[in-house]
Design a protein around this motif. Structure first.
Motif, PDB file in Angstrom:
ATOM      1  N   ARG A 124      -5.500   9.000  -2.703  1.00  0.00           N
ATOM      2  CA  ARG A 124      -4.179   9.017  -3.317  1.00  0.00           C
ATOM      3  C   ARG A 124      -3.350  10.089  -2.615  1.00  0.00           C
ATOM      4  O   ARG A 124      -3.889  10.981  -1.948  1.00  0.00           O
ATOM      5  N   SER A 125      -2.051   9.988  -2.806  1.00  0.00           N
ATOM      6  CA  SER A 125      -1.151  10.989  -2.241  1.00  0.00           C
ATOM      7  C   SER A 125      -1.069  12.169  -3.196  1.00  0.00           C
ATOM      8  O   SER A 125      -0.649  12.026  -4.341  1.00  0.00           O
ATOM      9  N   ALA A 126      -1.498  13.338  -2.706  1.00  0.00           N
ATOM     10  CA  ALA A 126      -1.480  14.520  -3.551  1.00  0.00           C
ATOM     11  C   ALA A 126      -0.069  15.041  -3.748  1.00  0.00           C
ATOM     12  O   ALA A 126       0.184  15.845  -4.647  1.00  0.00           O
ATOM     13  N   GLY A 127       0.871  14.583  -2.931  1.00  0.00           N
ATOM     14  CA  GLY A 127       2.222  15.094  -3.032  1.00  0.00           C
ATOM     15  C   GLY A 127       3.180  14.184  -3.764  1.00  0.00           C
ATOM     16  O   GLY A 127       4.350  14.521  -3.917  1.00  0.00           O
ATOM     17  N   SER A 128       2.704  13.000  -4.212  1.00  0.00           N
ATOM     18  CA  SER A 128       3.610  12.065  -4.868  1.00  0.00           C
ATOM     19  C   SER A 128       3.905  12.495  -6.288  1.00  0.00           C
ATOM     20  O   SER A 128       3.101  13.162  -6.938  1.00  0.00           O
ATOM     21  N   ALA A 129       5.084  12.087  -6.781  1.00  0.00           N
ATOM     22  CA  ALA A 129       5.513  12.502  -8.116  1.00  0.00           C
ATOM     23  C   ALA A 129       4.595  11.965  -9.197  1.00  0.00           C
ATOM     24  O   ALA A 129       4.408  12.583 -10.237  1.00  0.00           O
ATOM     25  N   GLY A 130       4.002  10.807  -8.971  1.00  0.00           N
ATOM     26  CA  GLY A 130       3.185  10.204 -10.024  1.00  0.00           C
ATOM     27  C   GLY A 130       1.707  10.400  -9.846  1.00  0.00           C
ATOM     28  O   GLY A 130       0.914   9.709 -10.464  1.00  0.00           O
ATOM     29  N   SER A 131       1.293  11.334  -8.988  1.00  0.00           N
ATOM     30  CA  SER A 131      -0.131  11.442  -8.670  1.00  0.00           C
ATOM     31  C   SER A 131      -0.953  12.022  -9.790  1.00  0.00           C
ATOM     32  O   SER A 131      -2.135  11.754  -9.905  1.00  0.00           O
ATOM     33  N   ALA A 132      -0.380  12.851 -10.630  1.00  0.00           N
ATOM     34  CA  ALA A 132      -1.162  13.490 -11.681  1.00  0.00           C
ATOM     35  C   ALA A 132      -1.770  12.456 -12.593  1.00  0.00           C
ATOM     36  O   ALA A 132      -1.110  11.545 -13.076  1.00  0.00           O
ATOM     37  N   GLY A 133      -3.042  12.592 -12.815  1.00  0.00           N
ATOM     38  CA  GLY A 133      -3.750  11.729 -13.762  1.00  0.00           C
ATOM     39  C   GLY A 133      -4.115  10.373 -13.230  1.00  0.00           C
ATOM     40  O   GLY A 133      -4.631   9.538 -13.950  1.00  0.00           O
ATOM     41  N   SER A 134      -3.850  10.093 -11.948  1.00  0.00           N
ATOM     42  CA  SER A 134      -4.107   8.749 -11.426  1.00  0.00           C
ATOM     43  C   SER A 134      -5.466   8.591 -10.790  1.00  0.00           C
ATOM     44  O   SER A 134      -5.848   7.514 -10.405  1.00  0.00           O
ATOM     45  N   ALA A 135      -6.236   9.679 -10.668  1.00  0.00           N
ATOM     46  CA  ALA A 135      -7.473   9.618  -9.897  1.00  0.00           C
ATOM     47  C   ALA A 135      -8.517   8.728 -10.508  1.00  0.00           C
ATOM     48  O   ALA A 135      -9.421   8.259  -9.842  1.00  0.00           O
ATOM     49  N   MET A 158       0.827  -1.202   0.000  1.00  0.00           N
ATOM     50  CA  MET A 158       0.000   0.000   0.000  1.00  0.00           C
ATOM     51  C   MET A 158       0.867   1.260   0.000  1.00  0.00           C
ATOM     52  O   MET A 158       0.593   2.215  -0.748  1.00  0.00           O
ATOM     53  N   ALA A 159       1.902   1.271   0.821  1.00  0.00           N
ATOM     54  CA  ALA A 159       2.781   2.434   0.871  1.00  0.00           C
ATOM     55  C   ALA A 159       3.441   2.680  -0.471  1.00  0.00           C
ATOM     56  O   ALA A 159       3.557   3.834  -0.924  1.00  0.00           O
ATOM     57  N   ASP A 160       3.881   1.605  -1.118  1.00  0.00           N
ATOM     58  CA  ASP A 160       4.529   1.745  -2.424  1.00  0.00           C
ATOM     59  C   ASP A 160       3.554   2.286  -3.464  1.00  0.00           C
ATOM     60  O   ASP A 160       3.910   3.157  -4.274  1.00  0.00           O
ATOM     61  N   ARG A 161       2.344   1.786  -3.441  1.00  0.00           N
ATOM     62  CA  ARG A 161       1.344   2.261  -4.412  1.00  0.00           C
ATOM     63  C   ARG A 161       1.072   3.754  -4.218  1.00  0.00           C
ATOM     64  O   ARG A 161       0.999   4.520  -5.186  1.00  0.00           O
ATOM     65  N   LEU A 162       0.898   4.180  -2.981  1.00  0.00           N
ATOM     66  CA  LEU A 162       0.647   5.597  -2.715  1.00  0.00           C
ATOM     67  C   LEU A 162       1.845   6.447  -3.114  1.00  0.00           C
ATOM     68  O   LEU A 162       1.699   7.535  -3.672  1.00  0.00           O
ATOM     69  N   ALA A 163       3.054   5.957  -2.827  1.00  0.00           N
ATOM     70  CA  ALA A 163       4.258   6.719  -3.159  1.00  0.00           C
ATOM     71  C   ALA A 163       4.413   6.902  -4.660  1.00  0.00           C
ATOM     72  O   ALA A 163       4.965   7.911  -5.120  1.00  0.00           O
ATOM     73  N   ARG A 164       3.918   5.928  -5.443  1.00  0.00           N
ATOM     74  CA  ARG A 164       4.016   6.012  -6.896  1.00  0.00           C
ATOM     75  C   ARG A 164       2.863   6.794  -7.520  1.00  0.00           C
ATOM     76  O   ARG A 164       2.758   6.879  -8.743  1.00  0.00           O
ATOM     77  N   GLY A 165       1.976   7.346  -6.681  1.00  0.00           N
ATOM     78  CA  GLY A 165       0.871   8.134  -7.201  1.00  0.00           C
ATOM     79  C   GLY A 165      -0.369   7.330  -7.515  1.00  0.00           C
ATOM     80  O   GLY A 165      -1.330   7.862  -8.072  1.00  0.00           O
ATOM     81  N   GLY A 166      -0.366   6.044  -7.159  1.00  0.00           N
ATOM     82  CA  GLY A 166      -1.539   5.227  -7.401  1.00  0.00           C
ATOM     83  C   GLY A 166      -2.629   5.498  -6.382  1.00  0.00           C
ATOM     84  O   GLY A 166      -2.410   6.162  -5.367  1.00  0.00           O
ATOM     85  N   VAL A 167      -3.812   4.983  -6.673  1.00  0.00           N
ATOM     86  CA  VAL A 167      -4.925   5.150  -5.747  1.00  0.00           C
ATOM     87  C   VAL A 167      -5.131   3.866  -4.958  1.00  0.00           C
ATOM     88  O   VAL A 167      -4.793   2.775  -5.412  1.00  0.00           O
TER      89      VAL A 167
END
Length: 414
Positions: A383-394, A117-126
Motif C-alpha cells: 500500500r502507499s504509506a503516503g496516501s490520504a486513505g492509507s490508515a487502517g487499510s492494511a 491499480m494506481a487509483d487503488r493505491l492513491a486511495r490508500g487501498g492495498v
C-alpha cells in the motif's frame, strides 16, 4: 527479515531439496559432472561459452529442451531448433518485438488495469502484486496470441492454464509423459486455433497478423503462439513482486522512485540477476569438446545452473556493475538469446513505474509460494504509506482476493 533471507526462503519453500543441492554444487567448482543429472556449469564465463556455441551445445538433442517441448509445440518453435532453420525463423520473428512496438502494445493493453491499480493505491487501498501481475501478464500474452478482450478472471484463468503446463516440469524432467502431453495439448490446441484465426485475419496491427506479413506459415504462427504463451508470462509475473520486495528490503524504493529514468532499468537488471527467472538451462552435446577442463561428448547433457552463475556476484546491490560475461545471462546468450526480452522489459517498466509512483510504499503482507518451478511469492501485498486513505487499510484482502501460487518459466524463451 532481510531481502537476502526472503529470497532464500522463496527458494527453500519452492524447492526444499533441490535448492540445497543446487547451492551445494556451486561449492564444487565452476563445472562438475553429476551422475544422472549431467555436467553442471556454475560459472558465468563458462555458461556464456556454452550458450554461444550452438553447433556443439544444442537444444534439439537428447536431454535438451527439444525433448521436452517438441511433442506439445511442434518441431519449429525456436526453443527446439538449431542451425540455418533456426536462424531463418529467428530473423523473421525478431522483427515482431521491436522496442517501439512493444512499448505501444503494453501502453495500450495495460492502460486500464494500470489505471485501476494506481487509483487503488492513491486511495490508500492495498494491492496484491502477485495477483495483479498474473492478470497483467495474462492480458499482454492474450493480446500477443490474438485473444479478444476479456475480464480479469479471463486473464487470470489464461495465466493459470500456462501455469498448469509449466508445473509439470521439475529440475529433473527430461520428457513429458504421454498423459502430460495430452493435458498440455488440451490447453494449447484451443489457443492455437485462436492464433490461427488472428493469423488468417491478417491485421498487421496484431502479432499474428504481422507473422503472416513476415512470411511465416500458419503452422509456424501457431507454434510460436504456443511458445510465447508458455514463455511470455512467468518471467514478468514472478519478477515484479520480487523486485519491489528487494527494493523495499534494501531501503531503495524511494531512491528509484525519485529517479526512475536513471535507475529503473538498472534495478530491473539487478533484480533479474538475483531472482534469475531461468535458474537452469539445458543443452545436449553434439560433438566432443572440453568445458573448463572437463571433457564432454555426444549424448552428454549440460545443465547450466544459471542461478549459481548469477548469485556468485553477491546479494542485491543497485550500484553493482555487471561484468560482460554476466550481461543478461538469465535471458540466454548467442543464437538463443530471448527474442521476447524487449516485451518483458516493456511490461516490467510499465507496471513498476506505476507502483513506484505511489511511493512511499510499505509491504503489509507476504507469503512464499509452494509447488512452483520458479520461486516466487504466493502473495505480496503493498500500500502507499503516503496516501490520504492509507490508515487502517492494511488488513484488506488485496486487489482481487488471494492469489494461487504463481508458476515459473521452464526454459529460456528461444
Amino acid at each position: 527479515m532481510s531481502g537476502v533471507d526472503w529470497e532464500r526462503r522463496l527458494y527453500l519453500t519452492a524447492h526444499p531439496f533441490a535448492y540445497p543441492l543446487l547451492r551445494g554444487l556451486a561449492r564444487r567448482g565452476p563445472i562438475v559432472r553429476v551422475p544422472r543429472l549431467g555436467v553442471v556449469v556454475n560459472d558465468a564465463r563458462l555458461a556464456r561459452e556454452v550458450l554461444m556455441d550452438g553447433e556443439t551445445f544444442r537444444k534439439d538433442g537428447p536431454g535438451s529442451p527439444g525433448d521436452l517441448w517438441t511433442p506439445i509445440l511442434g518441431p519449429s518453435v525456436l526453443l527446439n531448433m538449431e542451425g540455418e532453420g533456426h536462424r531463418a525463423l529467428r530473423r523473421r520473428l525478431t522483427e515482431l518485438f521491436t522496442p517501439s512496438y512493444v512499448d505501444a502494445l503494453c501502453a495500450r493493453v495495460l492502460a486500464e488495469p494500470l489505471g485501476r491499480m494506481a487509483d487503488r493505491l492513491a486511495r490508500g487501498g492495498v494491492v496484491d502484486l502477485v495477483d495483479t501481475m498474473r492478470v497483467m501478464a495474462g492480458t499482454v500474452i492474450g493480446e500477443v496470441i490474438g485473444l479478444e478482450a476479456g475480464t480479469e478472471d479471463d486473464y487470470r484463468h489464461l495465466f493459470e492454464q500456462g501455469e498448469e503446463i509449466v508445473s509439470m516440469v521439475s529440475l529433473r524432467t527430461r520428457r513429458f509423459s504421454p498423459a502430460q502431453v495430452v493435458r498440455a495439448r488440451a490447453v494449447l490446441d484451443p489457443l492455437g486455433d485462436i492464433a490461427a484465426k488472428a493469423y488468417a485475419a491478417g491485421d498487421e496491427s496484431t502479432v499474428m497478423g504481422r507473422m503472416r506479413a513476415l512470411g511465416l506459415s500458419e503452422a509456424e504462427a501457431r507454434g510460436a503462439a504456443g511458445a510465447f504463451f508458455l514463455t511470455g508470462t512467468e518471467t514478468v509475473a514472478t519478477l515484479v513482486p520480487r523486485l519491489i520486495a528487494l527494493l523495499s528490503d534494501a531501503g531503495l524504493l524511494g531512491r528509484v522512485a525519485a529517479d526512475p529514468d536513471g535507475l529503473l532499468d538498472r534495478a530491473i537488471d539487478e533484480a533479474m540477476r538475483v531472482t534469475t527467472p531461468t535458474p537452469v538451462m539445458l543443452r545436449s552435446v553434439h560433438r566432443g569438446v572440453e568445458i573448463g577442463g572437463v571433457a564432454v561428448g555426444p549424448g552428454d547433457r549440460v545443465l547450466i545452473a544459471t542461478y549459481n552463475c548469477c548469485r556468485a556476484y553477491g546479494p542485491f546491490d543497485l550500484d553493482r556493475p555487471h561484468p560482460s560475461e554476466l550481461r543478461r545471462l538469465w535471458f540466454g546468450a548467442g543464437p538463443h538469446f530471448c527474442i521476447g526480452y524487449p516485451l518483458a522489459m516493456a511490461e516490467t517498466r510499465a507496471v513498476v513505474r506505476t507502483v513506484l509512483a505511489a511511493a512511499p510504499l510499505e509491504i503489509t503482507r507476504r507469503e512464499a509460494a509452494r509447488g512452483v518451478l520458479i520461486p516466487t511469492y504466493r502473495r505480496l501485498v503493498v500500500r502507499s504509506a503516503g496516501s490520504a486513505g492509507s490508515a487502517g487499510s492494511a488488513g484488506s484482502a488485496g486487489s482481487a482476493g488471494p492469489a494461487r501460487s504463481a508458476g515459473g518459466s521452464a526454459k529460456e524463451a528461444v
